[in-house]
Enzyme design. Structure first.
Site, PDB file in Angstrom:
ATOM      1  N   LYS A  22      40.844  27.809  81.844  1.00  0.00           N
ATOM      2  CA  LYS A  22      39.551  27.153  81.958  1.00  0.00           C
ATOM      3  C   LYS A  22      38.967  26.260  80.951  1.00  0.00           C
ATOM      4  O   LYS A  22      38.613  25.158  81.317  1.00  0.00           O
ATOM      5  CB  LYS A  22      38.538  28.344  82.190  1.00  0.00           C
ATOM      6  CG  LYS A  22      36.856  27.705  82.175  1.00  0.00           C
ATOM      7  CD  LYS A  22      36.124  28.800  82.042  1.00  0.00           C
ATOM      8  CE  LYS A  22      35.976  29.719  81.211  1.00  0.00           C
ATOM      9  NZ  LYS A  22      34.794  29.026  79.919  1.00  0.00           N
ATOM     10  N   ASN A  23      39.288  26.578  79.795  1.00  0.00           N
ATOM     11  CA  ASN A  23      38.712  25.868  78.514  1.00  0.00           C
ATOM     12  C   ASN A  23      39.769  24.763  78.300  1.00  0.00           C
ATOM     13  O   ASN A  23      39.390  23.900  77.374  1.00  0.00           O
ATOM     14  CB  ASN A  23      38.632  26.820  77.380  1.00  0.00           C
ATOM     15  CG  ASN A  23      37.513  27.791  77.629  1.00  0.00           C
ATOM     16  OD1 ASN A  23      36.674  27.462  78.643  1.00  0.00           O
ATOM     17  ND2 ASN A  23      37.277  28.775  76.748  1.00  0.00           N
ATOM     18  N   CYS A 116      22.909  30.030  75.498  1.00  0.00           N
ATOM     19  CA  CYS A 116      23.284  30.763  76.198  1.00  0.00           C
ATOM     20  C   CYS A 116      23.046  32.214  75.831  1.00  0.00           C
ATOM     21  O   CYS A 116      22.493  32.632  74.673  1.00  0.00           O
ATOM     22  CB  CYS A 116      24.888  30.438  76.038  1.00  0.00           C
ATOM     23  SG  CYS A 116      25.616  31.157  74.653  1.00  0.00           S
ATOM     24  N   ARG A 121      23.912  27.288  70.487  1.00  0.00           N
ATOM     25  CA  ARG A 121      24.950  26.577  71.135  1.00  0.00           C
ATOM     26  C   ARG A 121      24.605  24.973  70.750  1.00  0.00           C
ATOM     27  O   ARG A 121      24.638  24.400  71.695  1.00  0.00           O
ATOM     28  CB  ARG A 121      25.430  26.953  72.424  1.00  0.00           C
ATOM     29  CG  ARG A 121      25.791  28.206  72.771  1.00  0.00           C
ATOM     30  CD  ARG A 121      26.825  28.906  72.208  1.00  0.00           C
ATOM     31  NE  ARG A 121      28.240  28.177  72.463  1.00  0.00           N
ATOM     32  CZ  ARG A 121      28.747  28.486  73.759  1.00  0.00           C
ATOM     33  NH1 ARG A 121      28.358  29.415  74.391  1.00  0.00           N
ATOM     34  NH2 ARG A 121      29.784  27.912  73.981  1.00  0.00           N
ATOM     35  N   ASP A 314      36.749  34.572  71.642  1.00  0.00           N
ATOM     36  CA  ASP A 314      36.640  34.814  72.963  1.00  0.00           C
ATOM     37  C   ASP A 314      37.324  36.022  73.515  1.00  0.00           C
ATOM     38  O   ASP A 314      37.313  36.613  74.512  1.00  0.00           O
ATOM     39  CB  ASP A 314      37.223  33.861  74.003  1.00  0.00           C
ATOM     40  CG  ASP A 314      36.361  32.472  73.794  1.00  0.00           C
ATOM     41  OD1 ASP A 314      36.842  31.408  74.200  1.00  0.00           O
ATOM     42  OD2 ASP A 314      35.210  32.436  73.273  1.00  0.00           O
ATOM     43  N   ARG A 406      33.444  33.131  86.532  1.00  0.00           N
ATOM     44  CA  ARG A 406      33.484  31.719  85.783  1.00  0.00           C
ATOM     45  C   ARG A 406      34.710  31.761  85.181  1.00  0.00           C
ATOM     46  O   ARG A 406      35.001  30.422  84.774  1.00  0.00           O
ATOM     47  CB  ARG A 406      32.173  31.920  84.828  1.00  0.00           C
ATOM     48  CG  ARG A 406      30.995  31.684  85.489  1.00  0.00           C
ATOM     49  CD  ARG A 406      29.774  31.485  84.634  1.00  0.00           C
ATOM     50  NE  ARG A 406      30.214  30.485  83.632  1.00  0.00           N
ATOM     51  CZ  ARG A 406      30.161  30.394  82.429  1.00  0.00           C
ATOM     52  NH1 ARG A 406      29.973  31.693  81.672  1.00  0.00           N
ATOM     53  NH2 ARG A 406      30.589  29.516  81.575  1.00  0.00           N
TER      54      ARG A 406
HETATM   55  C1  EPZ Z   1      34.357  26.378  73.217  1.00  0.00           C
HETATM   56  O1  EPZ Z   1      33.015  26.333  73.174  1.00  0.00           O
HETATM   57  C2  EPZ Z   1      34.677  27.333  74.227  1.00  0.00           C
HETATM   58  N1  EPZ Z   1      34.362  27.009  75.641  1.00  0.00           N
HETATM   59  C3  EPZ Z   1      34.193  28.723  73.960  1.00  0.00           C
HETATM   60  O2  EPZ Z   1      34.435  29.643  74.896  1.00  0.00           O
HETATM   61  C4  EPZ Z   1      34.793  29.314  72.535  1.00  0.00           C
HETATM   62  O3  EPZ Z   1      34.073  30.377  72.268  1.00  0.00           O
HETATM   63  C5  EPZ Z   1      34.353  28.184  71.660  1.00  0.00           C
HETATM   64  O4  EPZ Z   1      34.804  27.113  71.959  1.00  0.00           O
HETATM   65  C6  EPZ Z   1      34.900  28.750  70.156  1.00  0.00           C
HETATM   66  O5  EPZ Z   1      36.290  28.694  70.362  1.00  0.00           O
HETATM   67  C7  EPZ Z   1      34.802  25.924  76.185  1.00  0.00           C
HETATM   68  O6  EPZ Z   1      35.791  25.591  75.698  1.00  0.00           O
HETATM   69  C8  EPZ Z   1      34.335  25.610  77.630  1.00  0.00           C
HETATM   70  P1  EPZ Z   1      32.540  25.141  69.406  1.00  0.00           P
HETATM   71  P2  EPZ Z   1      32.338  25.176  72.308  1.00  0.00           P
HETATM   72  O7  EPZ Z   1      31.795  24.050  69.708  1.00  0.00           O
HETATM   73  O8  EPZ Z   1      33.346  23.849  72.106  1.00  0.00           O
HETATM   74  C9  EPZ Z   1      28.873  25.748  66.277  1.00  0.00           C
HETATM   75  C10 EPZ Z   1      34.377  31.299  76.681  1.00  0.00           C
HETATM   76  O9  EPZ Z   1      33.890  32.362  76.609  1.00  0.00           O
HETATM   77  N2  EPZ Z   1      28.681  24.114  66.554  1.00  0.00           N
HETATM   78  O10 EPZ Z   1      33.553  25.294  68.987  1.00  0.00           O
HETATM   79  O11 EPZ Z   1      31.027  24.775  72.812  1.00  0.00           O
HETATM   80  C11 EPZ Z   1      28.636  26.677  67.126  1.00  0.00           C
HETATM   81  O12 EPZ Z   1      27.261  27.120  66.975  1.00  0.00           O
HETATM   82  C12 EPZ Z   1      33.427  30.126  75.839  1.00  0.00           C
HETATM   83  O13 EPZ Z   1      35.327  30.700  77.466  1.00  0.00           O
HETATM   84  C13 EPZ Z   1      27.725  23.221  65.643  1.00  0.00           C
HETATM   85  O14 EPZ Z   1      27.153  24.029  64.598  1.00  0.00           O
HETATM   86  O15 EPZ Z   1      32.204  26.011  70.762  1.00  0.00           O
HETATM   87  C14 EPZ Z   1      29.660  27.694  66.965  1.00  0.00           C
HETATM   88  O16 EPZ Z   1      29.163  28.672  65.885  1.00  0.00           O
HETATM   89  C15 EPZ Z   1      32.420  30.884  75.170  1.00  0.00           C
HETATM   90  N3  EPZ Z   1      27.379  22.227  66.162  1.00  0.00           N
HETATM   91  C16 EPZ Z   1      30.937  27.123  66.312  1.00  0.00           C
HETATM   92  O17 EPZ Z   1      30.357  25.803  65.955  1.00  0.00           O
HETATM   93  C17 EPZ Z   1      28.054  21.751  67.553  1.00  0.00           C
HETATM   94  O18 EPZ Z   1      27.676  20.540  67.622  1.00  0.00           O
HETATM   95  C18 EPZ Z   1      32.066  26.775  67.537  1.00  0.00           C
HETATM   96  O19 EPZ Z   1      31.287  26.181  68.664  1.00  0.00           O
HETATM   97  C19 EPZ Z   1      29.067  22.371  68.080  1.00  0.00           C
HETATM   98  C20 EPZ Z   1      29.465  23.588  67.727  1.00  0.00           C
END
Ligand code: EPZ
Length: 464
Positions: A22-23, A116, A121, A314, A406
């Site tokens: 999915k991701n 979420c 997020r 995850d 999902r």
């Molecule tokens: C991706 O989300 C995945 N989703 C998430 O999977 C996964 O948990 C996450 O990466 C981390 O591996 C998809 O790919 C659709 P991040 P993403 O931006 O990209 C902080 C699942 O269960 N951050 O890597 O949104 C954030 O708060 C889902 O399949 C900022 O500070 O996650 C977090 O602490 C849940 N500023 C960390 O970085 C930003 O602009 C990682 O978030 C963006 C993120």
């Protein structure tokens, strides 16, 4: 809303194939906004998130056709540049359309995804990266309003307080493919899904090097064409089913297992006493067959979630369910989403002994979990509760399984094929929901859309 009714105590045996990621699929689909060429993605799971992004892309002028595990995408109208709140709110990952749409259409209005179930997020790093490429960005009325002339390559540090950002890297890398000149992304996400995206973009004519490392270099090109691409296997689904086997003292074979994307998880599983062995030692580790078996007594472990190649956040909830049955005390520390513990209270209702202090939980293993009615709250917490139900004594009813739909295609069917006693029932009438095929999202055309693919057409919550 559907529930899963599980009679625990059955050992899982048999063989299943891991579905497409999915991701990976979501940013791959969003890349259709970078070209008017025809794109064909195969090995795509019939998931609610995939269908929801398909709906959004259709609103943005992309003709989307689903046919079993294949999606064909073809941009025909580039006039619309607004991803509205009513679609983005169902899935925060919709933010992945921002970079591609801005780079090609020079304008993008995307509703801010909000938070979420387990955190705020933020998208500040996404916006920082696009601004470095020359985008003018305003925030107004809950929308990100971005515009630009042709983007210009830049050197961008994309690291955040909790490490890199996966979708932020996808957004900036995708946008940079059409920028003028060279872009260097420092502190890029190294997740396998970023590598899958870079591989496909290069097949479309992009010039990307270093994907999978913290430094990605993109030399912009004038235009990209269409392509065909097989989506990588879903490493989180693969890890989930491996843990399910271990929790029931089972013995299963998983095909299309992305071994080289799961080395941290495989390493910790081995520490606990769960053996993930390649059926053919010489097979391609990106998608091979593995046999999963385990010791009778599981050992405790210490887990800290990290950006890839560290232990994936995850799989944290699912692994906690496993540790609830280990012989000793384990420690789980969540470094990516410090509030990602909604599964703890529900696991405790099943007899797990868990003490949470901030972003750390101590789990004292018990000999047996007990079935109970429990409530799913987000995608991976739901999976955790299903796994606990498989191992528990007695009946477990997991409510709100739309969270699961999902990210897992018909999880109940996969588990039933492995010998579990699990059925999907309608919450209100408690009647079998088997083959219930709710009306699919009206805007998805697709003669070949099968009942399987239509199943579980539900509104998503935005946690992934
Ligand atoms: C991706 O989300 C995945 N989703 C998430 O999977 C996964 O948990 C996450 O990466 C981390 O591996 C998809 O790919 C659709 P991040 P993403 O931006 O990209 C902080 C699942 O269960 N951050 O890597 O949104 C954030 O708060 C889902 O399949 C900022 O500070 O996650 C977090 O602490 C849940 N500023 C960390 O970085 C930003 O602009 C990682 O978030 C963006 C993120």
């Amino acid at each position: 809303m559907d529930q899963f009714r599980i009679q625990g105590g059955r050992r899982l045996n048999g063989r299943v194939t891991v579905e497409g990621a999915k991701n990976a699929a979501l940013p791959l689909m969003a890349a259709s906004l970078l070209t008017t060429g025809r794109m064909r993605l195969t090995n795509v799971g019939p998931l609610a998130d995939i269908r929801n992004l398909g709906t959004l892309l259709e609103r943005l002028g992309v003709a989307v056709h689903f046919d079993d595990d294949t999606i064909t995408l073809n941009t025909s109208d580039e006039s619309c540049t607004h991803a509205p709140y009513e679609v983005v709110k169902t899935m925060r990952a919709s933010i992945c359309v921002l970079g591609p749409m801005l780079a090609r259409r020079r304008r993008a209005v995307v509703s801010m995804p909000g938070g979420c179930a387990f955190g705020t997020r933020p998208i500040d790093l996404h916006l920082k990266g696009l601004a470095k490429l020359g985008a003018r960005i305003e925030l107004d009325g809950g929308n990100v309003i971005a515009s630009c002339d042709r983007l210009k390559g830049a050197t961008i540090f994309l690291g955040g307080p909790n490490g890199s950002t996966v979708l932020g890297t996808a957004n900036v890398m995708s946008a940079a493919t059409l920028a003028e000149g060279r872009t260097v992304i420092e502190a890029a996400a190294c997740e396998p899904e970023i590598v899958d995206l870079a591989n496909m973009l290069n097949r479309m004519g992009a010039r990307i090097r270093g994907a999978g490392t913290p430094r990605i270099v993109i030399d912009g090109v004038e235009a990209l064409g269409g392509c065909e691409h097989r989506v990588m296997p879903d490493r989180i689904v693969a890890g989930t089913y491996a843990i399910a086997a271990a929790m029931t003292n089972g013995d299963i074979v998983l095909d299309d297992f992305p071994y080289d994307s799961l080395l941290a998880a495989v390493d910790h599983l081995a520490e606990v006493g769960v053996h993930v062995q390649k059926v053919d030692p010489n097979a391609d580790e990106s998608r091979c067959s593995v046999r999963v078996s385990c010791n009778r007594v599981l050992r405790p472990s210490i887990i800290t979630t990290q950006p890839h190649p560290g232990f994936p956040t995850d799989l944290q909830a699912q692994f906690m369910a496993l540790l609830a049955l280990a012989d000793g005390n384990s420690i789980v520390t969540e470094k990516i989403y410090t509030e990602r513990f909604l599964h703890v209270a529900e696991l405790s209702r099943m007899g797990a002994q868990i003490y949470r202090q901030g972003s750390t939980a101590v789990i004292s293993g018990v000999r047996q979990l007990r079935g109970a009615p429990v409530m799913a709250s987000d995608l991976r917490a739901s999976a955790c509760l299903v796994l606990a139900g498989l191992a528990a004594e007695g009946e477990t009813v997991v409510s709100r399984v739309y969270h699961l739909d999902r990210g897992y295609s018909s999880m109940e069917r996969v588990l039933k094929a492995l010998g579990a006693s699990i059925e999907r029932v309608r919450e209100s009438k408690a009647e079998p929901a088997e083959d219930a095929v709710p009306a699919i999202l009206p805007s998805i055309r697709g003669a070949g859309l099968t009942a399987r693919a239509a199943q579980g057409a539900v509104t998503s919550t935005p946690d992934a």
